[in-house]
Each structure stands twice: as structure tokens, then as C-alpha cells.
Design an enzyme around this catalytic site. Structure first.
Site, mmCIF file in Angstrom:
data_model
loop_
_atom_site.group_PDB
_atom_site.id
_atom_site.type_symbol
_atom_site.label_atom_id
_atom_site.label_comp_id
_atom_site.label_asym_id
_atom_site.label_seq_id
_atom_site.Cartn_x
_atom_site.Cartn_y
_atom_site.Cartn_z
ATOM 1 N N VAL A 21 43.721 37.602 98.510
ATOM 2 C CA VAL A 21 43.356 36.190 99.247
ATOM 3 C C VAL A 21 43.284 36.569 100.732
ATOM 4 O O VAL A 21 42.300 35.927 101.385
ATOM 5 C CB VAL A 21 44.609 35.256 98.872
ATOM 6 N N GLY A 22 44.202 37.219 101.363
ATOM 7 C CA GLY A 22 44.134 37.505 102.790
ATOM 8 C C GLY A 22 42.916 38.414 103.235
ATOM 9 O O GLY A 22 42.164 37.849 104.272
ATOM 10 N N LEU A 47 57.327 41.054 107.062
ATOM 11 C CA LEU A 47 57.584 39.815 107.062
ATOM 12 C C LEU A 47 58.919 39.213 106.439
ATOM 13 O O LEU A 47 59.292 38.091 106.634
ATOM 14 C CB LEU A 47 56.487 38.910 106.381
ATOM 15 N N SER A 113 50.502 27.932 94.554
ATOM 16 C CA SER A 113 50.143 28.346 93.383
ATOM 17 C C SER A 113 50.094 27.249 92.344
ATOM 18 O O SER A 113 51.142 26.160 92.658
ATOM 19 C CB SER A 113 50.799 29.450 92.562
ATOM 20 N N SER A 114 49.200 27.172 91.448
ATOM 21 C CA SER A 114 49.415 26.093 90.274
ATOM 22 C C SER A 114 50.388 26.133 89.531
ATOM 23 O O SER A 114 50.913 25.122 88.947
ATOM 24 C CB SER A 114 48.071 25.730 89.544
ATOM 25 N N CYS A 115 51.190 27.099 89.638
ATOM 26 C CA CYS A 115 52.310 26.973 88.535
ATOM 27 C C CYS A 115 53.639 26.423 89.178
ATOM 28 O O CYS A 115 54.766 26.189 88.726
ATOM 29 C CB CYS A 115 52.934 28.731 88.424
ATOM 30 N N TYR A 142 59.383 32.107 90.778
ATOM 31 C CA TYR A 142 58.046 32.054 92.005
ATOM 32 C C TYR A 142 57.702 30.804 92.283
ATOM 33 O O TYR A 142 57.658 30.392 93.373
ATOM 34 C CB TYR A 142 56.923 32.895 91.110
ATOM 35 N N LYS A 146 57.726 28.756 95.735
ATOM 36 C CA LYS A 146 56.372 28.001 96.343
ATOM 37 C C LYS A 146 56.396 26.406 96.476
ATOM 38 O O LYS A 146 56.137 25.871 97.602
ATOM 39 C CB LYS A 146 55.184 28.180 95.349
ATOM 40 N N ASN A 171 44.447 29.774 89.249
ATOM 41 C CA ASN A 171 44.246 31.154 88.965
ATOM 42 C C ASN A 171 43.186 31.802 89.736
ATOM 43 O O ASN A 171 42.015 31.256 89.314
ATOM 44 C CB ASN A 171 44.272 31.529 87.503
ATOM 45 N N HIS A 185 47.243 39.795 86.486
ATOM 46 C CA HIS A 185 46.639 38.439 86.172
ATOM 47 C C HIS A 185 45.710 38.935 85.000
ATOM 48 O O HIS A 185 45.405 40.106 84.874
ATOM 49 C CB HIS A 185 46.236 37.609 86.798
ATOM 50 N N ARG A 215 43.080 28.184 81.160
ATOM 51 C CA ARG A 215 43.238 28.642 82.393
ATOM 52 C C ARG A 215 42.227 28.140 83.403
ATOM 53 O O ARG A 215 40.946 28.364 82.596
ATOM 54 C CB ARG A 215 43.606 29.983 82.564
HETATM 55 O O1 GFB Z 1 47.071 35.539 84.250
HETATM 56 P P1 GFB Z 1 48.357 35.403 83.708
HETATM 57 O O2 GFB Z 1 49.289 36.516 83.709
HETATM 58 O O3 GFB Z 1 48.812 34.275 84.364
HETATM 59 O O4 GFB Z 1 48.258 35.087 82.086
HETATM 60 P P2 GFB Z 1 49.594 32.859 83.985
HETATM 61 C C1 GFB Z 1 47.436 34.149 81.494
HETATM 62 C C2 GFB Z 1 47.293 34.093 80.073
HETATM 63 O O5 GFB Z 1 46.622 35.209 79.552
HETATM 64 C C3 GFB Z 1 48.426 34.259 79.221
HETATM 65 C C4 GFB Z 1 47.080 35.905 78.626
HETATM 66 O O6 GFB Z 1 48.567 33.406 78.121
HETATM 67 C C5 GFB Z 1 48.829 35.575 78.950
HETATM 68 O O7 GFB Z 1 49.526 35.889 77.849
HETATM 69 N N1 GFB Z 1 46.882 37.597 78.590
HETATM 70 C C6 GFB Z 1 45.949 37.926 77.697
HETATM 71 C C7 GFB Z 1 47.017 38.266 79.705
HETATM 72 N N2 GFB Z 1 45.890 39.326 78.015
HETATM 73 C C8 GFB Z 1 46.562 39.467 79.249
HETATM 74 C C9 GFB Z 1 46.609 40.510 79.749
HETATM 75 O O8 GFB Z 1 46.070 41.736 79.749
HETATM 76 N N3 GFB Z 1 47.390 40.490 81.061
HETATM 77 C C10 GFB Z 1 47.921 39.245 81.537
HETATM 78 N N4 GFB Z 1 48.490 39.356 82.777
HETATM 79 N N5 GFB Z 1 47.616 38.038 80.791
HETATM 80 C C11 GFB Z 1 50.866 33.610 86.367
HETATM 81 C C12 GFB Z 1 52.313 33.226 86.806
HETATM 82 O O9 GFB Z 1 50.753 32.827 84.914
HETATM 83 O O10 GFB Z 1 49.714 32.629 87.077
HETATM 84 C C13 GFB Z 1 52.168 33.186 88.298
HETATM 85 O O11 GFB Z 1 53.098 34.009 86.288
HETATM 86 C C14 GFB Z 1 51.111 32.633 89.066
HETATM 87 O O12 GFB Z 1 53.485 32.522 88.829
HETATM 88 C C15 GFB Z 1 49.643 33.025 88.555
HETATM 89 O O13 GFB Z 1 51.389 31.206 88.971
HETATM 90 C C16 GFB Z 1 48.821 32.175 88.992
HETATM 91 O O14 GFB Z 1 48.754 31.923 84.330
HETATM 92 O O15 GFB Z 1 50.381 32.744 82.610
#
Ligand code: GFB
Length: 328
Positions: A21-22, A47, A113-115, A142, A146, A171, A185, A215
Site C-alpha cells: 500500500v505504501g 515505528l 481493514s474490512s476485518c 488484528y 485497527k 482485501n 493473502h 471476498r
Molecule cells: O486472503 P485471506 O488469507 O484473508 O483468505 P481473509 C481468504 C480466503 O481464501 C479464506 C482462502 O477463506 C482462505 O481459506 N484461501 C484459499 C487461501 N487458498 C488460500 C491460500 O493459499 N492462501 C490464503 N491466505 N488463503 C484476512 C485477515 O482475512 O484478510 C486479515 O486475516 C486482513 O486480518 C485481510 O483483514 C484483508 O480475508 O480471510
């Protein structure tokens, strides 16, 4: 601070300029050509250290701050390192917000963040859904940090009259994202997995969870443009569109896809022709996270980059940086 003074953005500090983002904010501000950009790497300025941050703000006479420095990660990293996520984010934002106030910074944008919204909030999620129900467990630490950041900005406005604003992106993805399969992510993780599978001619790619969660994805250049737009609004315009106790603005594109649909799209973009399998032993997280963006649209901004365009552009960036990514 008088608005006339703000017309010259003066010194603009982008905290976290090496992150996804930065770095997008730096590109956007450079293109706008306003003010004098100021950045610091972590080794130049930590920071999380209050004293260092206070001295930096006093010495530099900063006028505008974009607070994009944060400890971030995907669902697995958030779930496994909650102590790191809550401590580092609280420290960074507390140090920067308090030092900005002490040093008389005119305007600040805190990025969240939207979380922050309840796990089962009504969809699409409006800004006033904040603190109306329990949070999603995998990223509660987290999210609490926020939420504290938003409430700090509001409190400094109420007590001291500071023009400290907050933007809550959905996201995000794009160039300079984290492509580490454990901590990233979903979008960069799937780009990497499908690209690797195409190179290896693998017959199968495994995707975490059920594939059913939905998402909303926004390209980081759109996020940077929205941030600059929000910061360019006069004090009167911004604060008349929000309220004193609900001052943050959602930043999204207004539509979402299921993880299964995202995987199909990424398979097409990367040229993968094998099959996709879901792994229900890994967590799904929040079932749906779509932002209501009517507040942002009423303030005059709308997303421009479609999901397919954004994925193609990010895929090209990844392929260009492939050797560095796999060497890490
Ligand atoms: O992007 P993600 O880690 O973030 O996961 P969140 C979104 C969805 O994708 C979940 C699935 O349902 C995961 O199980 N997914 C499928 C995967 N394959 C994969 C993979 O290989 N890697 C990952 N990472 N996910 C985060 C928060 O939540 O979103 C943070 O934990 C933050 O706090 C961020 O808000 C924007 O949307 O679930």
C-alpha cells in the site's frame, strides 16, 4: 490548523512506503507532484519505538501523514501470530498518531481493514456496523488494533480538533504484495500456486478451505487513488460526510466473488488447465466481507480497475519478479 495553510501539503510522510500500500501511495503522490515526499526504511526509523518516532516528527516538521505501516498477513499468519499482530499494530499507530498530534501535523490518514466489522455483519457492510457484534476469530487481534486506530483518530479530533481521518480498505492485491505461501493473502498465493503448477505441468492445485467464502478484491492502485482523494477533500467536506463517532470510510469496489470463482479466474489468467481441489481442513474465515461503498461514492470516488484487469497486471508483475520471489 487553518485550511489555507493546508493547501500546501508541505512535507508528506508515507509510513510503510516499502509495503504494497505504501509503495502504491508513493507512486500516486509522485504522479500528483504535490508536496515533498518523506519516507524512512525500518532500519532508519523503527515505528514501534516511541522515542524515535517522537524525535523524527519534531525534527522533520511534517504536514501530512499517510499511515500505511502495519503488520499484515493472510488468514494463517493472523491466526498463528495474534500477539505480534495486536502489539505491533497498536505500537506503530499509537506512536505515529500521538507524535503527529504533538508535532502539529495538519492532516493524517489511518489505514485499516474490512476485518474490523463483525463476522456476521449484514452485507454489504456499512460503516455504522462497527462494534455491533463479535469479530471473526482468525483475525480478532488484528481487527481490535485497527478498531483502536479508528477510535484514536476520532478521540484526537474530539479532544484536540485534529484532522485525523480513517480509510478501511477491503482485501487488497497488486504489485509488491507478499507472495509467501504461508503468510500471504489468497490472491497472491493462488497466482503463485497456479503459475508454479503451469510451469511444472502439475495436474492439480489445492486451494485452502471450502471455496465458498466470498471476498471483495481491490487493486492497490485504486486504494492509493482513493486515499489521495480522501486526503484532498477539505476539512469541511470530509467531516460533513462522516460523523464524529463513525468517521471512517470504506474503500472497495462494491462487488465480490467466491474463492472458487477467484481460483477459476486465476487458473485462466495463468494458463492452468488441470483440476482444482479444495481442502476443508484449512479455515474459511469470515463467510462474506463485502463493503458498502456509498459513503465513499458520495464523497466523489469510484474504483476503476476491474478484477480481471488487476489480476492480469499483478500476474505480469509476478512473472517479472519470479526469480526473486522463489529465491526468498
Ligand atoms: O486472503 P485471506 O488469507 O484473508 O483468505 P481473509 C481468504 C480466503 O481464501 C479464506 C482462502 O477463506 C482462505 O481459506 N484461501 C484459499 C487461501 N487458498 C488460500 C491460500 O493459499 N492462501 C490464503 N491466505 N488463503 C484476512 C485477515 O482475512 O484478510 C486479515 O486475516 C486482513 O486480518 C485481510 O483483514 C484483508 O480475508 O480471510
Amino acid at each position: 490548523m487553518a485550511k489555507e495553510e493546508f493547501k500546501e501539503p508541505g512535507k508528506i510522510f508515507v509510513a510503510g512506503h516499502r509495503g504494497m500500500v505504501g509503495s502504491a501511495l508513493v507512486r500516486c503522490l509522485e504522479q500528483a507532484g504535490e508536496g515533498q515526499l518523506l519516507t524512512r526504511t525500518r532500519s532508519q526509523l523503527d515505528l514501534t519505538r516511541q522515542q524515535e518516532v517522537e524525535s523524527f516528527f519534531v525534527d522533520e516538521k511534517i504536514n501530512t501523514v499517510y499511515l500505511a505501516a502495519a503488520r499484515v498477513g493472510g488468514i494463517k499468519a493472523n491466526n498463528e501470530y495474534p500477539a505480534d499482530f495486536i502489539r505491533q499494530n497498536l505500537q506503530i499507530q499509537t506512536n505515529v498518531i500521538e507524535s503527529a498530534f504533538q508535532a502539529g501535523v495538519s492532516r493524517l490518514l489511518f489505514l485499516g481493514s474490512s476485518c474490523i466489522y463483525p463476522r456476521l455483519a449484514d452485507q454489504p457492510m456499512r460503516e455504522d456496523a462497527l462494534m455491533t457484534g463479535p469479530l471473526e476469530g482468525t483475525n480478532e487481534a488484528y481487527a481490535v488494533a485497527k478498531i483502536a486506530g479508528i477510535k484514536m483518530c476520532e478521540s484526537y479530533r474530539r479532544q484536540h480538533g485534529c484532522d485525523f481521518r480513517s480509510a478501511m480498505p477491503t482485501n487488497l492485491y497488486g504489485p509488491d504484495d507478499n507472495f509467501d505461501l504461508e503468510t500471504s493473502h489468497v490472491l497472491p498465493a493462488l497466482l503463485r500456486k497456479f503459475h508454479q503448477a503451469t510451469i511444472n505441468s502439475d495436474p492439480l492445485v489445492r486451494v485452502w478451505g471450502s471455496g465458498r467464502p466470498r471476498r471483495e478484491f481491490l487493486h492497490v492502485d485504486d486504494m492509493a487513488a482513493a486515499s489521495c482523494h480522501l486526503m484532498g477533500l477539505s476539512e469541511e467536506r470530509y467531516w460533513s460526510a462522516v460523523s464524529e463517532r463513525c468517521s471512517h470510510v470504506n474503500v472497495g469496489c462494491g462487488s465480490d466473488v467466491s474463492i472458487a470463482e477467484l481460483a477459476e479466474l486465476i487458473a485462466t489468467v495463468t494458463g492452468f488447465s488441470g483440476s482444482i481441489e479444495f481442502d476443508p481442513d484449512l479455515p474459511d474465515g469470515t463467510p462474506r466481507k463485502l463493503l458498502d461503498v456509498s459513503r465513499l461514492e458520495s464523497m466523489g470516488w469510484k474504483a476503476a480497475i476491474t478484477l480481471e484487469q488487476g489480476i492480469r497486471q499483478t500476474d505480469s508483475w509476478m512473472v517479472e519478479h519470479w526469480d526473486e520471489l522463489v529465491a526468498e
